[in-house]
Design a protein around this motif. Structure first.
Motif, PDB file in Angstrom:
ATOM      1  N   ASP A 198     -33.905  65.808  84.269  1.00 45.39           N
ATOM      2  CA  ASP A 198     -33.556  65.771  82.269  1.00 45.39           C
ATOM      3  C   ASP A 198     -34.508  67.122  81.923  1.00 45.39           C
ATOM      4  OD1 ASP A 198     -33.859  64.169  79.623  1.00 45.39           O
ATOM      5  OD2 ASP A 198     -32.704  63.193  80.610  1.00 45.39           O
ATOM      6  N   PRO A 199     -34.036  68.357  80.635  1.00 48.63           N
ATOM      7  CA  PRO A 199     -35.051  69.103  79.977  1.00 48.63           C
ATOM      8  C   PRO A 199     -35.817  68.304  79.284  1.00 48.63           C
ATOM      9  CG  PRO A 199     -32.554  68.235  79.712  1.00 48.63           C
ATOM     10  CD  PRO A 199     -32.589  67.863  80.314  1.00 48.63           C
ATOM     11  N   LYS A 204     -41.597  73.584  92.266  1.00 46.27           N
ATOM     12  CA  LYS A 204     -40.590  74.270  91.940  1.00 46.27           C
ATOM     13  C   LYS A 204     -40.055  73.789  91.343  1.00 46.27           C
ATOM     14  CE  LYS A 204     -43.908  76.674  94.554  1.00 46.27           C
ATOM     15  NZ  LYS A 204     -44.461  77.502  96.415  1.00 46.27           N
ATOM     16  N   TRP A 205     -39.477  72.956  91.948  1.00 42.66           N
ATOM     17  CA  TRP A 205     -38.500  72.603  91.819  1.00 42.66           C
ATOM     18  C   TRP A 205     -37.077  72.685  90.443  1.00 42.66           C
ATOM     19  CZ3 TRP A 205     -37.779  66.713  93.639  1.00 42.66           C
ATOM     20  CH2 TRP A 205     -38.339  66.539  94.908  1.00 42.66           C
ATOM     21  N   THR A 206     -35.882  73.530  89.716  1.00 42.45           N
ATOM     22  CA  THR A 206     -35.234  73.926  88.467  1.00 42.45           C
ATOM     23  C   THR A 206     -34.129  72.608  87.963  1.00 42.45           C
ATOM     24  OG1 THR A 206     -33.451  74.376  89.810  1.00 42.45           O
ATOM     25  CG2 THR A 206     -35.097  76.272  89.492  1.00 42.45           C
ATOM     26  N   ARG A 207     -34.098  72.622  87.351  1.00 42.27           N
ATOM     27  CA  ARG A 207     -33.098  71.534  86.447  1.00 42.27           C
ATOM     28  C   ARG A 207     -32.213  70.986  87.499  1.00 42.27           C
ATOM     29  NH1 ARG A 207     -31.880  71.850  80.884  1.00 42.27           N
ATOM     30  NH2 ARG A 207     -33.645  72.871  80.696  1.00 42.27           N
ATOM     31  N   ASP A 208     -31.575  72.117  87.735  1.00 49.22           N
ATOM     32  CA  ASP A 208     -30.780  71.815  88.960  1.00 49.22           C
ATOM     33  C   ASP A 208     -30.785  71.266  90.004  1.00 49.22           C
ATOM     34  OD1 ASP A 208     -28.258  71.956  86.921  1.00 49.22           O
ATOM     35  OD2 ASP A 208     -28.215  74.098  87.436  1.00 49.22           O
ATOM     36  N   GLN A 209     -31.496  71.757  91.331  1.00 45.90           N
ATOM     37  CA  GLN A 209     -32.502  71.508  92.153  1.00 45.90           C
ATOM     38  C   GLN A 209     -32.522  70.464  92.249  1.00 45.90           C
ATOM     39  OE1 GLN A 209     -35.164  74.624  93.054  1.00 45.90           O
ATOM     40  NE2 GLN A 209     -34.101  75.702  92.903  1.00 45.90           N
ATOM     41  N   ALA A 210     -33.463  69.575  90.891  1.00 48.09           N
ATOM     42  CA  ALA A 210     -33.902  68.466  90.755  1.00 48.09           C
ATOM     43  C   ALA A 210     -32.994  67.559  90.840  1.00 48.09           C
ATOM     44  CB  ALA A 210     -34.486  68.414  90.015  1.00 48.09           C
TER      45      ALA A 210
END
Length: 218
Positions: free
Chosen positions: A79-80, A150-156
């Motif tokens: 969630d940004p 290190k997760w990006t939003r999409d990876q998370a």
């Protein structure tokens, strides 16, 4: 034999400097994510907020507590507008699970979880202590934390789905995310999620094997 549980106690990182509404949004997201744990065939996690930026959830199957903590972390990172949260896992027996929520719950699991959070470095996100653990378990959790940081939003977002203990297929996850199975696999690979799942499965199997020979039960 005494029955043990796990309790995750958390607080929000940087809450005193948070933008208006960010803390409330983060707490609401954590509450919804804790509710999703029922889809893991677990009893309700009974999300309870306390001390402004503090919270607790109950994990009745203690072997799944690290998986649950990583799932909650993934939901926040996806969630940004959400903030990060530190999480301390305490595993042990309980005296009472409380009334309407966990605010009046008592027992070693709750005490270990709370003390663990108080003792955590402000630079750490995850910690664990209690029964059924060896010296290697905190080390494994430390390594898992380094990956999820290190997760990006999409990876998370993909990780949150992949962490379900039922091991959903790429097609299952693709249907939820509205992308192709190949794109899901790309996100999971980039976030080392397959390795994380293997580590969690090993943790859970070792925990349950120890329960069979110990003086306590899950």
């Amino acid at each position: 034999m005494s029955r043990i549980i796990s309790v995750i106690t958390g607080d929000i990182v940087g809450s005193s400097d948070a933008p208006q509404g960010a803390l409330e949004r983060t707490m609401q997201l954590l509450s919804r994510a804790a509710g999703e744990l029922t889809y893991w065939s677990l009893p309700p996690a009974r999300f309870t907020r306390f001390r402004g930026d503090g919270w607790q959830v109950l994990v009745n199957a203690p072997e799944l507590a690290p998986r649950a903590a990583l799932f909650l972390t993934a939901r926040l990172r996806a969630d940004p507008e959400a903030m990060a949260s530190r999480m301390s896992i305490g595993t042990g027996p309980f005296a009472s699970l409380g009334g309407a929520d966990l605010s009046d719950a008592r027992g070693a699991a709750f005490e270990l979880s709370g003390r663990g959070l108080d003792a955590m470095s402000r630079l750490r996100l995850l910690s664990v202590e209690g029964e059924g653990l060896t010296a290697l378990h905190p080390v494994v959790l430390d390594l898992l934390e380094q990956h999820c940081r290190k997760w990006t939003r999409d990876q998370a977002a993909a990780a949150a789905l992949a962490l379900h203990p039922g091991n959903p297929t790429l097609q299952d996850m693709a249907s939820v995310l509205g992308i192709s199975p190949q794109a899901v696999n790309y996100r999971l690979s980039g976030g080392a999620v397959q390795a994380i799942r293997r580590a969690l499965t090993g943790w859970e199997e070792a925990f349950l094997a120890h329960a069979e020979t110990g003086s306590w039960t899950r």
